[in-house]
Design an enzyme around this catalytic site. Sequence first.
Site, mmCIF file in Angstrom:
data_model
loop_
_atom_site.group_PDB
_atom_site.id
_atom_site.type_symbol
_atom_site.label_atom_id
_atom_site.label_comp_id
_atom_site.label_asym_id
_atom_site.label_seq_id
_atom_site.Cartn_x
_atom_site.Cartn_y
_atom_site.Cartn_z
ATOM 1 N N SER A 140 3.708 78.848 19.086
ATOM 2 C CA SER A 140 2.556 78.033 18.662
ATOM 3 C C SER A 140 1.611 79.021 18.061
ATOM 4 C CB SER A 140 2.067 77.118 19.613
ATOM 5 O OG SER A 140 0.825 76.529 19.187
ATOM 6 N N TYR A 153 -1.491 75.213 28.250
ATOM 7 C CA TYR A 153 -0.749 75.263 27.127
ATOM 8 C C TYR A 153 -0.958 76.697 26.592
ATOM 9 C CZ TYR A 153 1.327 73.840 22.595
ATOM 10 O OH TYR A 153 2.060 73.868 21.361
#
Length: 258
Positions: A140, A153
Amino acid sequence: MARSVVITGSTSGIGLGIAEGFAKAGDNIVLNGFGKEEDINKAVSKIGSLGDGSVIYHPADMTKPDEIADLIACAERTFGSLDVLVNNAGVQFVSPIEDFPAEKWDQIIAINLTSSFHTIHHAVPAMKKSGKGRIINVVSAHGLVASPFKSAYVAAKHGMMGLTKTVALEVAEHGITVNAICPGYVLTPLVEKQIPDTAKARGITEEEVKRDVLLAAQPTKEFVTTEEIASAALYLASDSARQVTGTHISMDGGWTAQ
Ligand code: NAD
Protein backbone atom coordinates in the site's frame (compact mmCIF):
# COMPACT_ATOMS: atom_id res chain seq x y z
CA MET A 1 3.60 -23.23 -19.85
CA ALA A 2 0.90 -22.52 -17.29
CA ARG A 3 2.26 -21.27 -13.99
CA SER A 4 0.87 -22.25 -10.61
CA VAL A 5 -0.28 -19.07 -8.85
CA VAL A 6 -1.47 -18.73 -5.24
CA ILE A 7 -3.25 -15.46 -4.38
CA THR A 8 -4.27 -14.91 -0.75
CA GLY A 9 -7.48 -12.94 -0.18
CA SER A 10 -8.64 -13.38 -3.77
CA THR A 11 -12.40 -13.74 -3.31
CA SER A 12 -12.85 -9.96 -3.60
CA GLY A 13 -11.36 -6.68 -4.76
CA ILE A 14 -7.67 -6.49 -5.73
CA GLY A 15 -6.95 -10.20 -5.18
CA LEU A 16 -9.85 -11.19 -7.44
CA GLY A 17 -8.61 -8.74 -10.09
CA ILE A 18 -5.11 -10.25 -9.93
CA ALA A 19 -6.60 -13.76 -10.20
CA GLU A 20 -8.48 -12.66 -13.34
CA GLY A 21 -5.27 -11.28 -14.84
CA PHE A 22 -3.29 -14.50 -14.31
CA ALA A 23 -6.25 -16.66 -15.45
CA LYS A 24 -6.43 -14.68 -18.73
CA ALA A 25 -2.70 -15.39 -19.16
CA GLY A 26 -3.54 -19.13 -19.03
CA ASP A 27 -2.20 -19.85 -15.53
CA ASN A 28 -3.47 -22.28 -12.87
CA ILE A 29 -4.89 -20.42 -9.89
CA VAL A 30 -5.41 -21.16 -6.20
CA LEU A 31 -8.06 -18.75 -4.92
CA ASN A 32 -8.32 -18.02 -1.21
CA GLY A 33 -10.38 -15.79 1.05
CA PHE A 34 -13.71 -15.55 2.81
CA GLY A 35 -17.20 -15.21 1.40
CA LYS A 36 -20.53 -16.95 0.87
CA GLU A 37 -20.17 -20.42 -0.64
CA GLU A 38 -22.31 -19.48 -3.67
CA ASP A 39 -20.21 -16.35 -4.35
CA ILE A 40 -16.97 -18.33 -4.09
CA ASN A 41 -18.34 -21.01 -6.45
CA LYS A 42 -19.31 -18.25 -8.91
CA ALA A 43 -15.81 -16.70 -8.69
CA VAL A 44 -14.16 -20.11 -9.27
CA SER A 45 -16.24 -20.79 -12.38
CA LYS A 46 -15.91 -17.23 -13.74
CA ILE A 47 -12.13 -17.26 -13.33
CA GLY A 48 -11.98 -20.77 -14.75
CA SER A 49 -13.74 -19.54 -17.89
CA LEU A 50 -11.18 -16.80 -18.60
CA GLY A 51 -8.30 -18.99 -19.78
CA ASP A 52 -7.04 -22.52 -20.32
CA GLY A 53 -5.71 -23.01 -16.78
CA SER A 54 -7.49 -24.66 -13.82
CA VAL A 55 -8.84 -22.87 -10.76
CA ILE A 56 -9.22 -24.29 -7.27
CA TYR A 57 -10.28 -22.68 -4.00
CA HIS A 58 -8.56 -23.15 -0.63
CA PRO A 59 -10.27 -21.73 2.50
CA ALA A 60 -7.13 -21.06 4.62
CA ASP A 61 -7.65 -18.41 7.29
CA MET A 62 -4.63 -16.08 7.23
CA THR A 63 -4.59 -15.98 11.04
CA LYS A 64 -3.95 -19.77 11.20
CA PRO A 65 -0.39 -20.94 10.42
CA ASP A 66 -1.39 -24.61 9.87
CA GLU A 67 -4.02 -23.63 7.32
CA ILE A 68 -1.52 -21.36 5.56
CA ALA A 69 0.97 -24.25 5.36
CA ASP A 70 -1.73 -26.38 3.76
CA LEU A 71 -2.60 -23.63 1.24
CA ILE A 72 0.98 -23.65 -0.07
CA ALA A 73 1.21 -27.46 0.02
CA CYS A 74 -2.11 -27.63 -1.87
CA ALA A 75 -0.71 -25.64 -4.82
CA GLU A 76 2.24 -28.05 -5.12
CA ARG A 77 -0.01 -31.08 -4.60
CA THR A 78 -2.49 -29.98 -7.26
CA PHE A 79 -0.33 -28.33 -9.90
CA GLY A 80 3.10 -29.90 -9.21
CA SER A 81 4.85 -26.62 -8.40
CA LEU A 82 4.42 -23.15 -6.94
CA ASP A 83 5.58 -20.49 -9.38
CA VAL A 84 3.94 -17.27 -8.19
CA LEU A 85 2.84 -16.33 -4.67
CA VAL A 86 0.77 -13.16 -4.29
CA ASN A 87 0.38 -12.05 -0.67
CA ASN A 88 -2.72 -9.89 -0.85
CA ALA A 89 -5.13 -10.67 2.04
CA GLY A 90 -5.61 -7.63 4.22
CA VAL A 91 -8.03 -5.87 6.57
CA GLN A 92 -8.27 -2.36 7.99
CA PHE A 93 -9.35 -0.80 11.28
CA VAL A 94 -9.36 2.94 11.98
CA SER A 95 -9.08 4.37 15.51
CA PRO A 96 -6.93 6.73 17.60
CA ILE A 97 -4.09 4.76 19.22
CA GLU A 98 -5.40 5.22 22.77
CA ASP A 99 -8.74 3.60 21.83
CA PHE A 100 -7.28 1.02 19.43
CA PRO A 101 -8.46 -2.42 20.68
CA ALA A 102 -5.47 -4.74 21.31
CA GLU A 103 -7.29 -7.62 19.62
CA LYS A 104 -7.72 -5.52 16.44
CA TRP A 105 -3.99 -4.76 16.50
CA ASP A 106 -3.21 -8.50 16.80
CA GLN A 107 -5.66 -9.39 14.02
CA ILE A 108 -4.28 -6.81 11.57
CA ILE A 109 -0.65 -7.74 12.25
CA ALA A 110 -1.57 -11.44 11.81
CA ILE A 111 -3.45 -11.03 8.51
CA ASN A 112 -1.55 -8.11 6.92
CA LEU A 113 1.99 -9.10 7.98
CA THR A 114 2.55 -12.43 9.76
CA SER A 115 0.53 -14.46 7.22
CA SER A 116 3.10 -13.44 4.58
CA PHE A 117 5.92 -14.72 6.79
CA HIS A 118 4.14 -18.10 6.82
CA THR A 119 3.31 -18.23 3.09
CA ILE A 120 6.87 -17.22 2.15
CA HIS A 121 8.42 -19.58 4.73
CA HIS A 122 6.65 -22.51 3.03
CA ALA A 123 6.86 -21.24 -0.57
CA VAL A 124 10.62 -20.62 -0.70
CA PRO A 125 11.68 -24.31 -0.41
CA ALA A 126 9.28 -25.21 -3.26
CA MET A 127 10.59 -22.33 -5.41
CA LYS A 128 14.24 -23.17 -4.65
CA LYS A 129 13.55 -26.75 -5.74
CA SER A 130 12.41 -25.55 -9.18
CA GLY A 131 15.10 -22.84 -9.37
CA LYS A 132 12.58 -20.06 -10.01
CA GLY A 133 9.75 -18.17 -8.40
CA ARG A 134 8.00 -14.87 -7.98
CA ILE A 135 6.75 -13.43 -4.69
CA ILE A 136 4.54 -10.38 -5.05
CA ASN A 137 3.34 -8.54 -1.97
CA VAL A 138 0.30 -6.28 -2.30
CA VAL A 139 1.32 -3.61 0.19
CA SER A 140 0.00 0.00 0.00
CA ALA A 141 1.07 3.63 -0.13
CA HIS A 142 0.81 3.06 3.62
CA GLY A 143 3.91 0.87 3.37
CA LEU A 144 5.82 4.07 2.53
CA VAL A 145 4.01 6.87 4.35
CA ALA A 146 1.58 7.09 7.27
CA SER A 147 -1.89 8.47 7.92
CA PRO A 148 -3.31 9.06 11.41
CA PHE A 149 -5.58 6.50 13.11
CA LYS A 150 -4.30 3.53 11.09
CA SER A 151 -1.47 2.45 13.42
CA ALA A 152 -1.80 -1.33 12.98
CA TYR A 153 -2.33 -1.13 9.21
CA VAL A 154 0.59 1.27 8.63
CA ALA A 155 2.87 -0.73 10.95
CA ALA A 156 1.99 -3.99 9.17
CA LYS A 157 2.45 -2.47 5.71
CA HIS A 158 5.83 -0.93 6.65
CA GLY A 159 6.75 -4.38 8.00
CA MET A 160 5.82 -5.87 4.61
CA MET A 161 8.32 -3.56 2.92
CA GLY A 162 11.08 -4.82 5.25
CA LEU A 163 10.06 -8.44 4.66
CA THR A 164 10.07 -7.86 0.88
CA LYS A 165 13.62 -6.49 0.88
CA THR A 166 15.04 -9.06 3.32
CA VAL A 167 13.69 -12.13 1.53
CA ALA A 168 14.71 -10.66 -1.86
CA LEU A 169 18.33 -10.65 -0.66
CA GLU A 170 18.12 -14.17 0.75
CA VAL A 171 16.75 -15.78 -2.43
CA ALA A 172 18.41 -13.60 -5.08
CA GLU A 173 20.70 -16.38 -6.36
CA HIS A 174 17.88 -18.90 -6.71
CA GLY A 175 15.95 -17.31 -9.60
CA ILE A 176 13.35 -15.99 -7.17
CA THR A 177 12.32 -12.33 -7.01
CA VAL A 178 10.40 -10.61 -4.21
CA ASN A 179 8.66 -7.29 -4.79
CA ALA A 180 5.85 -5.11 -3.51
CA ILE A 181 3.05 -3.26 -5.26
CA CYS A 182 2.01 -0.11 -3.38
CA PRO A 183 -1.43 1.07 -4.50
CA GLY A 184 -3.18 4.25 -3.43
CA TYR A 185 -6.98 4.10 -3.19
CA VAL A 186 -8.67 1.34 -5.17
CA LEU A 187 -12.44 1.29 -5.50
CA THR A 188 -12.96 -2.22 -4.12
CA PRO A 189 -16.30 -3.29 -2.59
CA LEU A 190 -14.83 -2.44 0.82
CA VAL A 191 -14.22 1.20 -0.14
CA GLU A 192 -17.42 1.49 -2.23
CA LYS A 193 -19.58 0.54 0.78
CA GLN A 194 -18.27 3.52 2.79
CA ILE A 195 -19.21 6.16 0.21
CA PRO A 196 -23.02 6.54 0.72
CA ASP A 197 -22.65 6.65 4.54
CA THR A 198 -19.83 9.21 4.39
CA ALA A 199 -21.88 11.36 1.98
CA LYS A 200 -24.85 11.28 4.34
CA ALA A 201 -22.73 11.96 7.44
CA ARG A 202 -20.96 14.95 5.86
CA GLY A 203 -23.95 16.29 3.88
CA ILE A 204 -22.03 16.14 0.56
CA THR A 205 -22.51 14.21 -2.68
CA GLU A 206 -20.98 10.81 -3.34
CA GLU A 207 -18.76 12.41 -6.02
CA GLU A 208 -17.52 14.93 -3.41
CA VAL A 209 -16.76 12.07 -1.00
CA LYS A 210 -14.62 10.40 -3.67
CA ARG A 211 -12.77 13.57 -4.71
CA ASP A 212 -12.45 15.54 -1.44
CA VAL A 213 -12.36 12.80 1.19
CA LEU A 214 -11.02 9.55 -0.27
CA LEU A 215 -8.81 11.04 -2.97
CA ALA A 216 -7.67 14.08 -0.95
CA ALA A 217 -4.09 12.71 -0.89
CA GLN A 218 -4.12 11.39 -4.47
CA PRO A 219 -3.08 14.15 -6.95
CA THR A 220 -4.63 12.51 -10.04
CA LYS A 221 -7.97 12.45 -8.17
CA GLU A 222 -8.59 9.08 -9.76
CA PHE A 223 -8.84 5.64 -8.22
CA VAL A 224 -6.32 2.96 -9.12
CA THR A 225 -8.09 0.03 -10.82
CA THR A 226 -7.74 -3.65 -10.00
CA GLU A 227 -6.86 -4.25 -13.69
CA GLU A 228 -3.90 -1.84 -13.37
CA ILE A 229 -2.67 -3.70 -10.28
CA ALA A 230 -3.08 -7.04 -12.09
CA SER A 231 -0.92 -5.69 -14.96
CA ALA A 232 1.83 -4.75 -12.50
CA ALA A 233 1.65 -8.22 -10.93
CA LEU A 234 1.85 -9.87 -14.37
CA TYR A 235 4.89 -7.75 -15.19
CA LEU A 236 6.63 -8.67 -11.92
CA ALA A 237 5.87 -12.34 -12.64
CA SER A 238 7.31 -12.14 -16.17
CA ASP A 239 10.78 -13.14 -17.36
CA SER A 240 11.42 -9.47 -18.29
CA ALA A 241 11.33 -8.61 -14.58
CA ARG A 242 14.16 -11.04 -13.65
CA GLN A 243 16.38 -8.22 -12.38
CA VAL A 244 13.59 -6.39 -10.55
CA THR A 245 13.81 -7.52 -6.94
CA GLY A 246 13.66 -6.13 -3.41
CA THR A 247 11.77 -3.07 -4.57
CA HIS A 248 8.24 -1.76 -5.13
CA ILE A 249 6.01 -0.37 -7.83
CA SER A 250 3.99 2.60 -6.57
CA MET A 251 0.55 2.97 -8.20
CA ASP A 252 -0.86 5.82 -6.19
CA GLY A 253 -1.69 8.69 -8.56
CA GLY A 254 1.26 10.68 -7.17
CA TRP A 255 0.33 10.36 -3.47
CA THR A 256 3.84 9.49 -2.21
CA ALA A 257 5.57 12.07 -4.44
CA GLN A 258 4.34 14.84 -2.13
P1 NAD B 1 -11.17 -6.58 0.06
O1 NAD B 1 -11.83 -6.47 1.39
O2 NAD B 1 -12.01 -6.35 -1.16
O3 NAD B 1 -10.45 -8.01 -0.07
C1 NAD B 1 -9.74 -8.57 1.01
C2 NAD B 1 -9.61 -10.06 0.78
O4 NAD B 1 -8.92 -10.64 1.89
C3 NAD B 1 -10.97 -10.79 0.68
O5 NAD B 1 -10.88 -11.83 -0.27
C4 NAD B 1 -11.13 -11.36 2.08
O6 NAD B 1 -11.97 -12.51 2.14
C5 NAD B 1 -9.69 -11.72 2.38
N1 NAD B 1 -9.43 -11.93 3.81
C6 NAD B 1 -9.70 -11.10 4.86
N2 NAD B 1 -9.35 -11.69 6.01
C7 NAD B 1 -8.83 -12.91 5.69
C8 NAD B 1 -8.29 -14.00 6.43
N3 NAD B 1 -8.20 -13.97 7.77
N4 NAD B 1 -7.88 -15.10 5.77
C9 NAD B 1 -7.98 -15.17 4.40
N5 NAD B 1 -8.48 -14.17 3.64
C10 NAD B 1 -8.89 -13.07 4.29
O7 NAD B 1 -9.95 -5.57 0.11
P2 NAD B 1 -8.99 -5.02 -1.04
O8 NAD B 1 -9.23 -3.57 -1.06
O9 NAD B 1 -9.10 -5.81 -2.28
O10 NAD B 1 -7.57 -5.28 -0.35
C11 NAD B 1 -6.64 -6.27 -0.78
C12 NAD B 1 -5.23 -5.86 -0.36
O11 NAD B 1 -4.89 -4.62 -0.99
C13 NAD B 1 -5.07 -5.64 1.14
O12 NAD B 1 -3.81 -6.13 1.57
C14 NAD B 1 -5.12 -4.13 1.27
O13 NAD B 1 -4.41 -3.67 2.40
C15 NAD B 1 -4.42 -3.72 -0.02
N6 NAD B 1 -4.72 -2.34 -0.45
C16 NAD B 1 -6.01 -1.93 -0.69
C17 NAD B 1 -6.25 -0.62 -1.10
C18 NAD B 1 -7.65 -0.09 -1.42
O14 NAD B 1 -7.80 1.13 -1.56
N7 NAD B 1 -8.66 -0.91 -1.57
C19 NAD B 1 -5.16 0.25 -1.24
C20 NAD B 1 -3.87 -0.20 -0.98
C21 NAD B 1 -3.67 -1.51 -0.58
